[in-house]
Design an enzyme around this catalytic site. Structure first.
Site, PDB file in Angstrom:
ATOM      1  N   ASN A  11      33.982 -28.937   8.830  1.00 32.91           N
ATOM      2  CA  ASN A  11      34.671 -29.324  10.069  1.00 32.91           C
ATOM      3  C   ASN A  11      36.093 -28.764  10.003  1.00 32.91           C
ATOM      4  O   ASN A  11      36.944 -29.313   9.303  1.00 32.91           O
ATOM      5  CB  ASN A  11      34.691 -30.861  10.166  1.00 32.91           C
ATOM      6  CG  ASN A  11      35.509 -31.349  11.352  1.00 32.91           C
ATOM      7  OD1 ASN A  11      35.872 -30.570  12.234  1.00 32.91           O
ATOM      8  ND2 ASN A  11      35.805 -32.643  11.368  1.00 32.91           N
ATOM      9  N   LYS A  13      38.258 -28.688  12.257  1.00 30.38           N
ATOM     10  CA  LYS A  13      39.187 -29.441  13.111  1.00 30.38           C
ATOM     11  C   LYS A  13      40.035 -28.457  13.951  1.00 30.38           C
ATOM     12  O   LYS A  13      39.538 -27.400  14.332  1.00 30.38           O
ATOM     13  CB  LYS A  13      40.069 -30.375  12.278  1.00 30.38           C
ATOM     14  CG  LYS A  13      39.236 -31.235  11.327  1.00 30.38           C
ATOM     15  CD  LYS A  13      40.005 -32.368  10.739  1.00 30.38           C
ATOM     16  CE  LYS A  13      39.148 -33.062   9.701  1.00 30.38           C
ATOM     17  NZ  LYS A  13      39.697 -34.324   9.233  1.00 30.38           N
ATOM     18  N   HIS A  97      33.340 -38.434  15.666  1.00 31.13           N
ATOM     19  CA  HIS A  97      34.257 -38.338  14.525  1.00 31.13           C
ATOM     20  C   HIS A  97      35.353 -39.402  14.677  1.00 31.13           C
ATOM     21  O   HIS A  97      35.794 -39.696  15.791  1.00 31.13           O
ATOM     22  CB  HIS A  97      34.876 -36.933  14.466  1.00 31.13           C
ATOM     23  CG  HIS A  97      35.594 -36.684  13.177  1.00 31.13           C
ATOM     24  ND1 HIS A  97      36.865 -37.148  12.952  1.00 31.13           N
ATOM     25  CD2 HIS A  97      35.213 -36.059  12.044  1.00 31.13           C
ATOM     26  CE1 HIS A  97      37.239 -36.809  11.726  1.00 31.13           C
ATOM     27  NE2 HIS A  97      36.245 -36.143  11.155  1.00 31.13           N
ATOM     28  N   GLU A  99      38.415 -39.287  14.253  1.00 27.43           N
ATOM     29  CA  GLU A  99      39.620 -38.834  14.952  1.00 27.43           C
ATOM     30  C   GLU A  99      39.422 -38.908  16.464  1.00 27.43           C
ATOM     31  O   GLU A  99      40.365 -39.189  17.212  1.00 27.43           O
ATOM     32  CB  GLU A  99      39.994 -37.418  14.496  1.00 27.43           C
ATOM     33  CG  GLU A  99      40.590 -37.454  13.092  1.00 27.43           C
ATOM     34  CD  GLU A  99      40.346 -36.219  12.253  1.00 27.43           C
ATOM     35  OE1 GLU A  99      40.026 -35.151  12.792  1.00 27.43           O
ATOM     36  OE2 GLU A  99      40.455 -36.342  11.018  1.00 27.43           O
ATOM     37  N   GLU A 169      31.575 -41.535   6.990  1.00 18.36           N
ATOM     38  CA  GLU A 169      32.940 -41.112   6.684  1.00 18.36           C
ATOM     39  C   GLU A 169      33.861 -42.333   6.700  1.00 18.36           C
ATOM     40  O   GLU A 169      34.309 -42.748   7.783  1.00 18.36           O
ATOM     41  CB  GLU A 169      33.415 -40.101   7.736  1.00 18.36           C
ATOM     42  CG  GLU A 169      32.574 -38.847   7.796  1.00 18.36           C
ATOM     43  CD  GLU A 169      33.382 -37.659   8.277  1.00 18.36           C
ATOM     44  OE1 GLU A 169      33.419 -36.660   7.545  1.00 18.36           O
ATOM     45  OE2 GLU A 169      34.002 -37.727   9.347  1.00 18.36           O
ATOM     46  N   GLY A 175      40.977 -36.982   4.752  1.00 14.02           N
ATOM     47  CA  GLY A 175      42.246 -36.262   4.666  1.00 14.02           C
ATOM     48  C   GLY A 175      43.306 -36.968   3.839  1.00 14.02           C
ATOM     49  O   GLY A 175      44.475 -36.601   3.867  1.00 14.02           O
ATOM     50  N   SER A 215      37.481 -36.481   1.936  1.00  8.96           N
ATOM     51  CA  SER A 215      38.113 -35.859   0.767  1.00  8.96           C
ATOM     52  C   SER A 215      37.097 -35.360  -0.262  1.00  8.96           C
ATOM     53  O   SER A 215      37.355 -35.397  -1.465  1.00  8.96           O
ATOM     54  CB  SER A 215      39.117 -36.824   0.123  1.00  8.96           C
ATOM     55  OG  SER A 215      40.145 -37.146   1.041  1.00  8.96           O
TER      56      SER A 215
HETATM   57  C1  PEP Z   1      36.382 -34.991   8.111  1.00  8.05           C
HETATM   58  O1  PEP Z   1      37.346 -35.126   8.857  1.00  8.05           O
HETATM   59  O2  PEP Z   1      35.243 -34.920   8.578  1.00  8.05           O
HETATM   60  C2  PEP Z   1      36.648 -34.964   6.664  1.00  8.05           C
HETATM   61  C3  PEP Z   1      35.713 -35.347   5.848  1.00  8.05           C
HETATM   62  O3  PEP Z   1      37.895 -34.517   6.282  1.00  8.05           O
HETATM   63  P1  PEP Z   1      38.438 -34.332   4.747  1.00  8.05           P
HETATM   64  O4  PEP Z   1      37.339 -33.661   3.978  1.00  8.05           O
HETATM   65  O5  PEP Z   1      39.643 -33.504   4.884  1.00  8.05           O
HETATM   66  O6  PEP Z   1      38.698 -35.719   4.238  1.00  8.05           O
END
Ligand code: PEP
Length: 256
Positions: A11, A13, A97, A99, A169, A175, A215
């Site tokens: 992803n 983003k 997601h 976000e 998630e 992040g 992460s």
């Molecule tokens: C995401 O936003 O889907 C995600 C897993 O981000 P990160 O790997 O940066 O934590």
């Protein structure tokens, strides 16, 4: 040994111009190309979908979008329909997601409309579910995950469910560098599989891929990816650089 083929989805983003995206894609293709033993999906921003799609022509790596509007067409300024994505050879779409839930106030009901519309247009939804830190600390992790999962899947039929990918998630791990422990992640993944078993029966629930996101990076991937119910990763930060993304694909391959 599981029947489920692992998935590594990147992803990106709101990162990468079309030119940057093509350069990254070429680096990934050069090392992985047609040889992939896991399903790989790249999800660039809308502005890079077409050119990244072209860079993926003839490869096994799939193209995903990061969002979609549920309506077919009309007065929805700034939005993109399933049909528009299909015309760019998109096969997957990230929906719900955290976000989008947080910054764009997306509800389970709205996300569900998108899931249903994506499936009706032969797009595979990657439905994101997961709790915030406050929700985890309040002991409501499983209730939140249940609400997101059941809400997102309302009306999805038994014939459609194996086309859905679920991504667990935990919002506090996205992040932030904070990864859920393998035990925390596996507990929620097993819970989601149990929910799917109640909704669709065990044979279908066993076929649905449930990804971990938050992460994930090469250093922690092997342990997560060998858990019984973790079928891959939705990768944010570590998908923006070819080396780390390729290493994640290799970790998924080794765990298959
Ligand atoms: C995401 O936003 O889907 C995600 C897993 O981000 P990160 O790997 O940066 O934590």
């Amino acid at each position: 040994m599981t029947l489920r083929r692992k998935v590594i989805a990147g992803n990106w983003k709101m990162n990468k111009t079309a030119a940057d995206g093509v350069a990254l894609t070429k680096d990934i293709v050069a090392e992985i190309g047609r040889e992939a033993t896991v399903d790989i999906v790249l999800c660039p921003p809308f502005t890079a979908l077409e050119s990244v799609g072209r860079a993926l022509e003839g490869q096994s790596i799939k193209l995903g979008a990061q969002n979609m509007h549920p309506e077919k067409s009309g007065a929805y300024t700034g939005e993109t329909s399933a049909e528009m994505l299909r015309s760019l050879f998109v096969t997957h779409v990230i929906l719900g997601h955290s976000e989008r839930r947080t910054y764009f106030a997306e509800t389970d009901a709205f996300i569900n409309k998108k899931v249903v519309a994506a499936l009706a247009n032969q797009l595979k939804p990657i439905l994101c579910v997961g709790e915030t830190l406050a929700e985890r600390e309040a002991g409501s992790t499983l209730a939140v995950v249940q609400r997101h999962t059941e809400g997102g899947l309302a009306g999805v039929t038994a014939e459609q469910i194996t086309s859905v990918i679920i991504a667990y998630e935990p919002v506090w791990a996205i992040g932030t560098g904070k990864v859920a422990t393998t035990a925390q992640a596996q507990e929620v993944h097993a819970f989601i599989r149990d929910l799917l078993t109640k909704l669709y029966g065990a044979p279908l629930a066993q076929k649905v891929r449930i990804l971990y996101g938050g992460s994930m990076k090469p250093a922690n991937a092997a342990e997560l990816l060998t858990q019984k119910d973790i079928d891959g990763g939705l990768i944010g930060g570590a998908s923006l650089e070819a080396r780390s993304f390729i290493d994640l694909v290799k970790a998924a391959d080794a765990a298959s």
